[in-house]
Write a protein that holds these residues in place. Structure first.
Motif, PDB file in Angstrom:
ATOM      1  N   VAL A 152       0.851  -1.185   0.000  1.00 34.54           N
ATOM      2  CA  VAL A 152       0.000   0.000   0.000  1.00 34.54           C
ATOM      3  C   VAL A 152       0.889   1.238   0.000  1.00 34.54           C
ATOM      4  O   VAL A 152       2.011   1.211   0.497  1.00 34.54           O
ATOM      5  CB  VAL A 152      -0.959   0.028   1.207  1.00 34.54           C
ATOM      6  CG1 VAL A 152      -1.933  -1.133   1.146  1.00 34.54           C
ATOM      7  CG2 VAL A 152      -0.192   0.014   2.527  1.00 34.54           C
ATOM      8  N   ILE A 153       0.375   2.315  -0.584  1.00 36.33           N
ATOM      9  CA  ILE A 153       1.099   3.590  -0.683  1.00 36.33           C
ATOM     10  C   ILE A 153       0.487   4.551   0.317  1.00 36.33           C
ATOM     11  O   ILE A 153      -0.742   4.669   0.406  1.00 36.33           O
ATOM     12  CB  ILE A 153       0.977   4.182  -2.095  1.00 36.33           C
ATOM     13  CG1 ILE A 153       1.308   3.146  -3.162  1.00 36.33           C
ATOM     14  CG2 ILE A 153       1.863   5.417  -2.245  1.00 36.33           C
ATOM     15  CD1 ILE A 153       0.760   3.507  -4.532  1.00 36.33           C
ATOM     16  N   ALA A 154       1.315   5.261   1.069  1.00 37.51           N
ATOM     17  CA  ALA A 154       0.802   6.215   2.053  1.00 37.51           C
ATOM     18  C   ALA A 154       1.661   7.468   2.076  1.00 37.51           C
ATOM     19  O   ALA A 154       2.852   7.428   1.732  1.00 37.51           O
ATOM     20  CB  ALA A 154       0.759   5.580   3.445  1.00 37.51           C
ATOM     21  N   VAL A 155       1.052   8.575   2.489  1.00 37.32           N
ATOM     22  CA  VAL A 155       1.775   9.833   2.652  1.00 37.32           C
ATOM     23  C   VAL A 155       1.664  10.280   4.099  1.00 37.32           C
ATOM     24  O   VAL A 155       0.687   9.962   4.795  1.00 37.32           O
ATOM     25  CB  VAL A 155       1.249  10.927   1.697  1.00 37.32           C
ATOM     26  CG1 VAL A 155       1.510  10.543   0.253  1.00 37.32           C
ATOM     27  CG2 VAL A 155      -0.234  11.192   1.919  1.00 37.32           C
ATOM     28  N   ALA A 156       2.664  11.038   4.546  1.00 37.63           N
ATOM     29  CA  ALA A 156       2.770  11.380   5.957  1.00 37.63           C
ATOM     30  C   ALA A 156       2.070  12.676   6.342  1.00 37.63           C
ATOM     31  O   ALA A 156       2.047  13.034   7.517  1.00 37.63           O
ATOM     32  CB  ALA A 156       4.236  11.456   6.376  1.00 37.63           C
ATOM     33  N   LEU A 226       2.700   2.391  -9.367  1.00 34.28           N
ATOM     34  CA  LEU A 226       2.020   2.973  -8.221  1.00 34.28           C
ATOM     35  C   LEU A 226       0.665   3.475  -8.693  1.00 34.28           C
ATOM     36  O   LEU A 226       0.586   4.377  -9.537  1.00 34.28           O
ATOM     37  CB  LEU A 226       2.831   4.121  -7.611  1.00 34.28           C
ATOM     38  CG  LEU A 226       3.792   3.732  -6.467  1.00 34.28           C
ATOM     39  CD1 LEU A 226       4.847   2.747  -6.959  1.00 34.28           C
ATOM     40  CD2 LEU A 226       4.436   4.955  -5.848  1.00 34.28           C
ATOM     41  N   ALA A 227      -0.398   2.865  -8.175  1.00 30.57           N
ATOM     42  CA  ALA A 227      -1.757   3.218  -8.568  1.00 30.57           C
ATOM     43  C   ALA A 227      -2.383   4.064  -7.460  1.00 30.57           C
ATOM     44  O   ALA A 227      -2.738   3.559  -6.394  1.00 30.57           O
ATOM     45  CB  ALA A 227      -2.585   1.961  -8.814  1.00 30.57           C
ATOM     46  N   VAL A 228      -2.509   5.364  -7.716  1.00 28.65           N
ATOM     47  CA  VAL A 228      -3.027   6.318  -6.731  1.00 28.65           C
ATOM     48  C   VAL A 228      -4.504   6.580  -7.015  1.00 28.65           C
ATOM     49  O   VAL A 228      -4.912   6.691  -8.175  1.00 28.65           O
ATOM     50  CB  VAL A 228      -2.230   7.636  -6.795  1.00 28.65           C
ATOM     51  CG1 VAL A 228      -2.856   8.709  -5.910  1.00 28.65           C
ATOM     52  CG2 VAL A 228      -0.778   7.388  -6.404  1.00 28.65           C
ATOM     53  N   VAL A 233      -6.249  11.081  -1.744  1.00 22.28           N
ATOM     54  CA  VAL A 233      -5.123  12.004  -1.546  1.00 22.28           C
ATOM     55  C   VAL A 233      -5.534  13.121  -0.586  1.00 22.28           C
ATOM     56  O   VAL A 233      -6.502  13.846  -0.840  1.00 22.28           O
ATOM     57  CB  VAL A 233      -4.671  12.608  -2.889  1.00 22.28           C
ATOM     58  CG1 VAL A 233      -3.574  13.648  -2.671  1.00 22.28           C
ATOM     59  CG2 VAL A 233      -4.180  11.511  -3.834  1.00 22.28           C
ATOM     60  N   PRO A 234      -4.820  13.287   0.536  1.00 24.50           N
ATOM     61  CA  PRO A 234      -5.174  14.341   1.493  1.00 24.50           C
ATOM     62  C   PRO A 234      -4.714  15.714   1.004  1.00 24.50           C
ATOM     63  O   PRO A 234      -3.521  15.950   0.818  1.00 24.50           O
ATOM     64  CB  PRO A 234      -4.421  13.933   2.767  1.00 24.50           C
ATOM     65  CG  PRO A 234      -3.223  13.182   2.261  1.00 24.50           C
ATOM     66  CD  PRO A 234      -3.660  12.485   1.003  1.00 24.50           C
ATOM     67  N   VAL A 235      -5.658  16.597   0.769  1.00 21.27           N
ATOM     68  CA  VAL A 235      -5.354  17.945   0.295  1.00 21.27           C
ATOM     69  C   VAL A 235      -5.380  18.892   1.490  1.00 21.27           C
ATOM     70  O   VAL A 235      -6.346  18.901   2.262  1.00 21.27           O
ATOM     71  CB  VAL A 235      -6.368  18.396  -0.771  1.00 21.27           C
ATOM     72  CG1 VAL A 235      -6.042  19.804  -1.249  1.00 21.27           C
ATOM     73  CG2 VAL A 235      -6.381  17.413  -1.941  1.00 21.27           C
ATOM     74  N   HIS A 236      -4.343  19.674   1.657  1.00 30.23           N
ATOM     75  CA  HIS A 236      -4.278  20.611   2.780  1.00 30.23           C
ATOM     76  C   HIS A 236      -5.427  21.607   2.689  1.00 30.23           C
ATOM     77  O   HIS A 236      -5.768  22.089   1.608  1.00 30.23           O
ATOM     78  CB  HIS A 236      -2.935  21.346   2.765  1.00 30.23           C
ATOM     79  CG  HIS A 236      -2.622  22.040   4.050  1.00 30.23           C
ATOM     80  ND1 HIS A 236      -3.218  23.229   4.434  1.00 30.23           N
ATOM     81  CD2 HIS A 236      -1.761  21.723   5.057  1.00 30.23           C
ATOM     82  CE1 HIS A 236      -2.742  23.606   5.598  1.00 30.23           C
ATOM     83  NE2 HIS A 236      -1.854  22.710   6.002  1.00 30.23           N
ATOM     84  N   LEU A 251      -6.528  19.507  -6.243  1.00 29.89           N
ATOM     85  CA  LEU A 251      -5.905  18.196  -6.405  1.00 29.89           C
ATOM     86  C   LEU A 251      -4.665  18.282  -7.289  1.00 29.89           C
ATOM     87  O   LEU A 251      -3.680  17.574  -7.060  1.00 29.89           O
ATOM     88  CB  LEU A 251      -6.903  17.200  -7.003  1.00 29.89           C
ATOM     89  CG  LEU A 251      -6.382  15.780  -7.219  1.00 29.89           C
ATOM     90  CD1 LEU A 251      -6.004  15.137  -5.888  1.00 29.89           C
ATOM     91  CD2 LEU A 251      -7.404  14.933  -7.960  1.00 29.89           C
ATOM     92  N   ALA A 252      -4.690  19.167  -8.279  1.00 29.53           N
ATOM     93  CA  ALA A 252      -3.519  19.335  -9.142  1.00 29.53           C
ATOM     94  C   ALA A 252      -2.329  19.815  -8.334  1.00 29.53           C
ATOM     95  O   ALA A 252      -1.179  19.401  -8.590  1.00 29.53           O
ATOM     96  CB  ALA A 252      -3.834  20.318 -10.263  1.00 29.53           C
ATOM     97  N   TRP A 253      -2.563  20.681  -7.357  1.00 32.24           N
ATOM     98  CA  TRP A 253      -1.473  21.125  -6.489  1.00 32.24           C
ATOM     99  C   TRP A 253      -0.981  19.989  -5.605  1.00 32.24           C
ATOM    100  O   TRP A 253       0.217  19.831  -5.386  1.00 32.24           O
ATOM    101  CB  TRP A 253      -1.935  22.292  -5.621  1.00 32.24           C
ATOM    102  CG  TRP A 253      -2.062  23.586  -6.354  1.00 32.24           C
ATOM    103  CD1 TRP A 253      -1.443  23.930  -7.517  1.00 32.24           C
ATOM    104  CD2 TRP A 253      -2.853  24.714  -5.967  1.00 32.24           C
ATOM    105  NE1 TRP A 253      -1.800  25.212  -7.880  1.00 32.24           N
ATOM    106  CE2 TRP A 253      -2.666  25.716  -6.943  1.00 32.24           C
ATOM    107  CE3 TRP A 253      -3.700  24.984  -4.898  1.00 32.24           C
ATOM    108  CZ2 TRP A 253      -3.286  26.959  -6.878  1.00 32.24           C
ATOM    109  CZ3 TRP A 253      -4.325  26.214  -4.824  1.00 32.24           C
ATOM    110  CH2 TRP A 253      -4.123  27.198  -5.805  1.00 32.24           C
ATOM    111  N   ALA A 254      -1.909  19.189  -5.091  1.00 36.47           N
ATOM    112  CA  ALA A 254      -1.536  18.080  -4.210  1.00 36.47           C
ATOM    113  C   ALA A 254      -0.731  17.021  -4.958  1.00 36.47           C
ATOM    114  O   ALA A 254       0.190  16.414  -4.397  1.00 36.47           O
ATOM    115  CB  ALA A 254      -2.781  17.461  -3.593  1.00 36.47           C
ATOM    116  N   LEU A 255      -1.062  16.800  -6.230  1.00 38.90           N
ATOM    117  CA  LEU A 255      -0.366  15.781  -7.008  1.00 38.90           C
ATOM    118  C   LEU A 255       0.919  16.296  -7.644  1.00 38.90           C
ATOM    119  O   LEU A 255       1.893  15.548  -7.779  1.00 38.90           O
ATOM    120  CB  LEU A 255      -1.291  15.252  -8.115  1.00 38.90           C
ATOM    121  CG  LEU A 255      -2.485  14.416  -7.677  1.00 38.90           C
ATOM    122  CD1 LEU A 255      -3.397  14.133  -8.869  1.00 38.90           C
ATOM    123  CD2 LEU A 255      -2.023  13.102  -7.043  1.00 38.90           C
TER     124      LEU A 255
END
Length: 305
Positions: A152-156, A226-228, A233-236, A251-255
């Protein structure tokens, strides 16, 4: 002011580290190491990586320190020391240099990291080169190359704030000052990389150039896909608010925005993902990175694009 006079003025402002055996003032520093030595180098160039009209000296010092600490953390190592080389025009204000040293200290001291040496030189514009040192304490470093299908793929942390801050600075607006602050002074959770390593992360890096580009780098090194999933995706929240105000897609900024410097990592199973991390997809057989099954429409930061 002479070079020696300037060094004497700003050197006492720099942070120190317990790993320091011999610090600045000699031909080289001496640093003790527990485990493997981890080394990374990064540069920041005026008008390319930062602008004087946006940033104080302290902002630049913080920024160059934090992006280098994140690189060491991304290996699952503990940062211990920085070497900082600074080139600048001879008419640079002394106060800017002292502020720069203060920014280094403010970023490094909470993590026990010292500035153990470096160099000064003249140049047509300000250029900063930082070499970061870290140690593994006997654990294996986490590279980009060992992700496997089924991981699994995760972000902090939440993404997109730095890009939203940059967009505001470029347009001369301040609809979400928190995003501007996070562009000028990134706040990655230093230690998250070590945490991921201790939880069995198979591959990892920090998000300096955006999830789309950096995730693709993991995919290439590990020879997987990597399939996202965009919905994960957590966007600030500051990025979301800025995007809503400007009429663009957060989302474009987050990616693709980059410079948040949070970690992205692959884990062998969901239960291995540490608390506070957010799962954003899975690792599959194949190549590259996909978002919702297709190639991403954003490419991330490229210095030469």
């Amino acid at each position: 002011m002479s070079e020696d006079d300037l060094i004497a003025l700003f050197a006492p402002r720099l942070p120190v580290t317990d790993a320091e055996v011999l610090g600045s003032g000699d031909d080289a520093a001496v640093v003790s190491v527990d485990g493997d030595l981890v080394v990374s180098t990064d540069m920041a160039v005026q008008d390319h990586d930062f602008r004087m009209e946006w940033s104080t000296g302290a902002d630049v010092g913080w920024r160059v320190a934090m992006q280098n600490l994140a690189d060491i953390d991304a290996m699952g190592a503990v940062p211990t020391a920085l070497e900082v080389a600074l080139a600048m025009p001879r008419d640079t204000e002394v106060e800017w240099v002292l502020s720069f040293a203060d920014g280094l200290r403010e970023a490094c001291e909470p993590h026990g990291v010292g500035v153990v040496g470096g160099d000064l030189s003249g140049a047509a514009q300000i250029v900063v080169a930082v070499t970061a040192l870290g140690e593994t304490h006997g654990t294996d470093p986490v590279t980009r190359a060992d992700a496997a299908p089924g991981d699994v793929i995760a972000v902090a942390g939440p993404l997109g704030a730095a890009a939203a801050g940059l967009a505001q600075l470029e347009q001369g607006t301040r609809v979400a000052p928190a995003a501007i602050d996070l562009f000028l002074r990134p706040q990655p959770r230093i230690g998250a990389g070590l945490e991921a390593a201790l939880h069995g992360a198979t591959a990892m890096m920090d998000l300096s150039d955006g999830l789309a580009r950096d995730g693709a780098r993991i995919a290439r090194a590990s020879e997987v896909r990597l399939a996202v999933e965009s919905a994960l995706v957590p966007v600030h929240e500051a990025a979301s608010f800025t995007a809503q105000t400007m009429g663009v897609d957060a989302l474009a900024w987050a990616l693709g925005g980059g410079e948040d410097h949070h970690m992205v990592a692959c884990f062998p199973r969901e239960s291995a993902v540490p608390a506070g991390w957010v799962i954003v997809g899975v690792v599959e057989d194949g190549s590259g990175l996909t978002v919702d099954g297709a190639a991403p429409t954003v490419s991330g930061w490229d210095h030469f694009a």
